[in-house]
Design a protein around this motif. Structure first.
Motif, PDB file in Angstrom:
ATOM      1  N   SER A 268       2.264  -7.905  -5.662  1.00 42.85           N
ATOM      2  CA  SER A 268       3.265  -8.944  -5.374  1.00 42.85           C
ATOM      3  C   SER A 268       4.040  -8.628  -4.096  1.00 42.85           C
ATOM      4  CB  SER A 268       4.244  -9.060  -6.548  1.00 42.85           C
ATOM      5  OG  SER A 268       4.906  -7.815  -6.769  1.00 42.85           O
ATOM      6  N   LYS A 269       3.859  -7.426  -3.539  1.00 36.49           N
ATOM      7  CA  LYS A 269       4.590  -7.028  -2.335  1.00 36.49           C
ATOM      8  C   LYS A 269       3.949  -7.558  -1.056  1.00 36.49           C
ATOM      9  CE  LYS A 269       6.244  -2.634  -4.285  1.00 36.49           C
ATOM     10  NZ  LYS A 269       6.251  -1.154  -4.106  1.00 36.49           N
ATOM     11  N   ILE A 270       2.691  -7.960  -1.141  1.00 34.58           N
ATOM     12  CA  ILE A 270       1.952  -8.348   0.056  1.00 34.58           C
ATOM     13  C   ILE A 270       2.016  -9.854   0.250  1.00 34.58           C
ATOM     14  CG2 ILE A 270      -0.278  -8.263   1.234  1.00 34.58           C
ATOM     15  CD1 ILE A 270       0.998  -5.543   0.841  1.00 34.58           C
ATOM     16  N   ASP A 271       2.337 -10.264   1.469  1.00 31.04           N
ATOM     17  CA  ASP A 271       2.427 -11.675   1.821  1.00 31.04           C
ATOM     18  C   ASP A 271       1.071 -12.369   1.627  1.00 31.04           C
ATOM     19  OD1 ASP A 271       4.096 -13.824   3.352  1.00 31.04           O
ATOM     20  OD2 ASP A 271       2.150 -13.783   4.366  1.00 31.04           O
ATOM     21  N   SER A 272       1.126 -13.645   1.214  1.00 38.57           N
ATOM     22  CA  SER A 272      -0.109 -14.377   0.933  1.00 38.57           C
ATOM     23  C   SER A 272      -0.997 -14.521   2.171  1.00 38.57           C
ATOM     24  CB  SER A 272       0.208 -15.765   0.362  1.00 38.57           C
ATOM     25  OG  SER A 272       0.916 -16.541   1.295  1.00 38.57           O
ATOM     26  N   LYS A 273      -0.394 -14.592   3.349  1.00 35.80           N
ATOM     27  CA  LYS A 273      -1.197 -14.711   4.578  1.00 35.80           C
ATOM     28  C   LYS A 273      -2.066 -13.471   4.771  1.00 35.80           C
ATOM     29  CE  LYS A 273       2.009 -17.736   7.058  1.00 35.80           C
ATOM     30  NZ  LYS A 273       2.902 -17.861   8.234  1.00 35.80           N
ATOM     31  N   ILE A 274      -1.507 -12.309   4.488  1.00 38.27           N
ATOM     32  CA  ILE A 274      -2.282 -11.066   4.604  1.00 38.27           C
ATOM     33  C   ILE A 274      -3.393 -11.056   3.565  1.00 38.27           C
ATOM     34  CG2 ILE A 274      -2.161  -8.553   4.397  1.00 38.27           C
ATOM     35  CD1 ILE A 274       0.681  -8.702   5.491  1.00 38.27           C
ATOM     36  N   LYS A 275      -3.082 -11.517   2.365  1.00 35.51           N
ATOM     37  CA  LYS A 275      -4.107 -11.562   1.311  1.00 35.51           C
ATOM     38  C   LYS A 275      -5.264 -12.475   1.708  1.00 35.51           C
ATOM     39  CE  LYS A 275      -1.059 -10.559  -2.606  1.00 35.51           C
ATOM     40  NZ  LYS A 275      -0.564 -11.018  -3.918  1.00 35.51           N
TER      41      LYS A 275
END
Length: 450
Positions: A268-275
């Motif tokens: 949940s710490k990682i931004d959706s764009k990075i995912k």
């Protein structure tokens, strides 16, 4: 800009100074002079409160006649001039106050306010440096002024100092990103981050910043080294795996890449764009290494609640553009499981992919279902008619194509295709004249396109 001097404070300072001076005066004179001074002072405060700045200044001039070296009166005059936008006299008044009492922070703040209002930022820097010994919070103002005056090196030094002493802020981090977008400052920032990591090896943000700097400079080996160090020092850090994932892909270490990918996508710490970027990179990798397609399918599950992008649909488009029709169909069907509403584009792409594979029964069944959902969408009538033609149900093809043609508006390509299929239908029915009619219409439309 910081909070201005409250009236209570101003008045208490003023009265304090008055008592000190009047203690040396004869008792008979104290009452008369004190009453006059207070009357004029109260009048100035009252007039200022109702924005009669000229009258307030007149009253303050009377105060000065009684106490010509009273710094507080010059300060009050400065405020009235500032509110009146008489910046020259405002600055002069505040400056006189500082000359009488240089140890009062608020007198310097008055000068700073004038500099800020007049956008004299170079002078503001001088004044803020006078205020900082009294109130270190004004270093935040100094950072902003350095940015306004393009003194990026000084701003970066001060930002790093504040980050270390009082912690990071969103505004300072924004300034820092702006500065570091210019490559000439990146080496000094790299040195700073290395130093911060040595001082505090458990502070995750410094590793992340250093990884990004190395990545932006295409120094992937150094970025990987930092990521591995981060993983050793902070094993629970998910950010280490963002960098390691990319490194594993480049080294063709698929199993390790999958492990890092799942950690990143599940965080949940990682931004959706990075995912999304991670998944796109793995999609390209899996296309070249089909043994990892099951891992790709598993990864899609992490995006089930993502309302911004239908990931399975986008993967379907990827394979569609590569003309890998079966894979495209698979992911289009997966995409429909994750949405509650029928998606027009996905269904049209699905129909075309099945058409390419000559799976006409499936095309007919789907297109007829979609006509019930989108009764005014001509493309579904086209696919139903085309599929009926291919299945040699020419009467059904003719009927549905004629019905759908009425919905074709300003779409010449689709109109051409309808006429071709109608020609095919009438050819199958043995109606040569109608066949020629529709084929001729198609040819005429093709000429018009040219």
């Amino acid at each position: 800009m910081k909070i201005k001097w409250p009236f209570i404070f101003a008045f208490s300072v003023l009265l304090g100074n008055t008592v000190t001076v009047l203690a040396q005066t004869e008792p008979e004179e104290i009452k008369v002079e004190g009453d006059k001074f207070q009357d004029f002072f109260y009048e100035s405060i009252f007039q200022k409160s109702i924005e009669n700045y000229d009258k307030s200044l007149v009253a303050l001039e009377q105060c000065l006649k009684l106490k010509p070296n009273e710094a507080t009166i010059f300060f009050e005059m400065g405020k009235n001039y500032l509110y009146s936008k008489d910046y020259k006299n405002a600055y002069s008044s505040f400056e006189k106050a500082t000359q009488i009492d240089p140890n009062n922070k608020w007198f310097w703040v008055g000068m700073y306010d004038v500099c800020y209002e007049t956008k004299d930022f170079n002078q503001a820097i001088i004044i803020v440096n006078k205020i900082i010994p009294f109130d270190s919070e004004y270093k935040e103002d100094l950072v902003s002024i350095y940015m306004l005056t393009k003194q990026n090196e000084k701003a970066l030094t001060l930002i790093n100092e504040l980050n270390e002493k009082v912690g990071k802020t969103e505004r300072r981090e924004m300034y820092k990103m702006e500065i570091l977008s210019e490559g000439k400052y990146q080496n000094s920032e790299i040195d700073n981050l290395k130093e911060q990591i040595d001082k505090n090896p458990k502070e995750e943000s410094n590793y992340i910043a250093l990884i990004f700097l190395y990545s932006n400079n295409n120094e992937e080996g150094k970025a990987e080294d930092v990521a591995k160090k981060l993983e050793r020092e902070i094993p629970e850090s998910v950010w280490a795996h963002v960098s390691l994932f990319k490194s594993y892909l480049e080294k063709n270490e698929g199993a390790n890449a999958v492990k890092s990918m799942n950690i990143v996508l599940g965080s949940s710490k990682i931004d959706s764009k990075i995912k999304h970027r991670v998944l796109n990179e793995f999609l390209i990798f899996a296309n070249a290494n089909p043994q990892f397609v099951p891992d790709l399918d598993h990864a899609i599950g992490y995006f089930k609640n993502d309302k911004s992008v239908n990931v399975a649909k986008e993967i379907g488009k990827f394979y569609y553009n590569k003309q890998q029709w079966e894979k495209a169909i698979k992911y289009y069907e997966l995409s429909e499981k994750d949405i509650s509403e029928v998606d027009l584009e996905t269904n049209l792409l699905w129909l075309q992919a099945n058409t390419e594979l000559k799976q006409f029964e499936a095309v007919l069944k789907k297109s007829m279902t979609m006509i019930d959902t989108y009764p005014a969408e001509p493309q579904f009538y086209y696919y139903a008619g085309m599929a009926n033609n291919q299945l040699q149900s020419f009467k059904k093809a003719k009927d549905i194509l004629e019905m759908g043609l009425d919905y074709v508006v300003e779409n010449k390509n689709l109109e051409i295709n309808f006429n071709i299929q109608l020609g095919e239908a009438y050819n199958g029915l043995g109606d040569t004249s109608k066949k020629e009619l529709y084929f001729n219409k198609a040819n005429q439309l093709l000429k018009e396109k040219k």
